[in-house]
Design an enzyme around this catalytic site. Structure first.
Site, PDB file in Angstrom:
ATOM      1  N   ASN A  25       0.856  -1.174   0.000  1.00 39.13           N
ATOM      2  CA  ASN A  25       0.000   0.000   0.000  1.00 39.13           C
ATOM      3  C   ASN A  25       0.902   1.236   0.000  1.00 39.13           C
ATOM      4  O   ASN A  25       1.971   1.221  -0.577  1.00 39.13           O
ATOM      5  CB  ASN A  25      -0.926  -0.037   1.227  1.00 39.13           C
ATOM      6  CG  ASN A  25      -2.149   0.850   1.079  1.00 39.13           C
ATOM      7  OD1 ASN A  25      -2.497   1.255  -0.008  1.00 39.13           O
ATOM      8  ND2 ASN A  25      -2.777   1.161   2.178  1.00 39.13           N
ATOM      9  N   ASP A  26       0.496   2.283   0.703  1.00 36.10           N
ATOM     10  CA  ASP A  26       1.103   3.611   0.722  1.00 36.10           C
ATOM     11  C   ASP A  26       2.596   3.645   0.424  1.00 36.10           C
ATOM     12  O   ASP A  26       3.392   3.074   1.162  1.00 36.10           O
ATOM     13  CB  ASP A  26       0.930   4.249   2.110  1.00 36.10           C
ATOM     14  CG  ASP A  26      -0.503   4.263   2.578  1.00 36.10           C
ATOM     15  OD1 ASP A  26      -1.404   4.006   1.764  1.00 36.10           O
ATOM     16  OD2 ASP A  26      -0.726   4.540   3.764  1.00 36.10           O
ATOM     17  N   PHE A  82       3.687   1.937  10.462  1.00 38.84           N
ATOM     18  CA  PHE A  82       2.797   2.584   9.504  1.00 38.84           C
ATOM     19  C   PHE A  82       3.610   3.517   8.614  1.00 38.84           C
ATOM     20  O   PHE A  82       4.822   3.584   8.686  1.00 38.84           O
ATOM     21  CB  PHE A  82       1.697   3.346  10.240  1.00 38.84           C
ATOM     22  CG  PHE A  82       0.459   2.529  10.510  1.00 38.84           C
ATOM     23  CD1 PHE A  82       0.537   1.179  10.811  1.00 38.84           C
ATOM     24  CD2 PHE A  82      -0.786   3.121  10.477  1.00 38.84           C
ATOM     25  CE1 PHE A  82      -0.597   0.427  11.065  1.00 38.84           C
ATOM     26  CE2 PHE A  82      -1.926   2.378  10.729  1.00 38.84           C
ATOM     27  CZ  PHE A  82      -1.842   1.035  11.023  1.00 38.84           C
TER      28      PHE A  82
END
Length: 199
Positions: A25-26, A82
Site C-alpha cells: 500500500n502507501d 505505519f
C-alpha cells in the site's frame, strides 16, 4: 530510461511495482539517489491482506525494472510500522484496527507515535535508536508524517494526519524537537498528507 519492458507475467502489473509476495500500500519514501530510485511502501510480508504493517523496499534505475530488497522496518514491541517518508520518519501504530479486523498483537493497547530512524548504508537498512519517538501520543491515530526541508525558514516541516479530516503542521530545526505550527481541516481528505509550496 529503459528501452525494454519487464517480461510479461499474468499475475503481476507490467508497469507498476508490486512485491513478489504479500500485500502493499502507501508509498513511504520515493527518492532518487546516485542514479537509483528508492521505493519504500507499506507492506504485509506474511499475507495478502492488511495486517503486520511493515515497510517494503525496492530499487530501480529506470522505474520499470525493480529489485525487491529485505523489508527494512518490521513490527516491534512498540507496535506496527505505519507510513512515513524518505527522511526516515515513520509511525509506530497503536491498538486501533480496521473495522473488519482485530488489532495485531504487538499493537494492542499502544499509542500512535511519530518516530525517527536513519540509515548508514544509503537506505538498505534502517536503524532505530532506543528512544526514537519525536512526537508522542496525541490522543488519536496520528500517522503518515511527511517531512521536508523548508529553506526560507531554515527548518524542517512535517505534515501529519490526525483524525477524520484534521491535519497538523509541525516544524523543527534538528528533527528531534518539534513544535506544532497549525492544524487545518480538509473536507473529504484523510491520511498520507503532502505539503509543498506553490508559486
Amino acid at each position: 530510461p529503459s528501452d525494454t519492458l519487464p517480461p510479461p507475467d499474468p499475475h503481476r502489473p507490467l508497469l507498476h511495482y508490486a512485491p513478489p509476495v504479500g500485500w502493499c500500500n502507501d508509498p513511504n519514501g520515493l527518492v532518487l539517489h546516485d542514479g537509483q530510485y528508492e521505493l519504500y511502501h507499506q507492506y504485509n510480508p506474511c499475507d495478502t491482506v492488511w495486517n503486520n504493517m511493515s515497510w517494503g523496499h525496492a530499487v530501480s534505475t529506470d522505474l520499470l525494472h525493480w529489485q525487491t530488497l529485505v523489508p527494512p522496518l518490521l513490527p516491534t514491541g512498540a507496535g506496527t510500522m505505519f507510513s512515513g517518508c524518505a527522511l526516515y520518519f515513520y509511525t509506530v501504530a497503536g491498538g486501533a484496527a480496521r473495522l473488519d479486523e482485530e488489532a495485531p498483537v504487538w499493537s494492542a493497547g499502544k499509542p500512535f507515535t511519530q518516530n525517527l530512524a536513519y540509515s548508514l548504508d544509503e537506505g538498505k537498512t534502517i536503524l532505530r535508536t532506543k528512544n526514537d519517538v519525536v512526537i508522542g501520543d496525541l490522543g488519536c491515530e496520528a500517522r503518515d508524517p511527511q517531512v521536508f526541508w523548508y529553506p526560507p525558514r531554515k527548518w524542517y516541516c512535517m505534515a501529519l494526519y490526525l483524525h477524520d479530516n484534521l491535519f497538523a503542521v509541525y516544524h523543527s530545526r534538528d528533527l528531534k524537537k518539534w513544535e506544532q505550527s497549525q492544524t487545518f481541516s480538509l473536507a473529504g481528505s484523510w491520511e498520507c498528507p503532502n505539503l509543498f509550496p506553490l508559486t
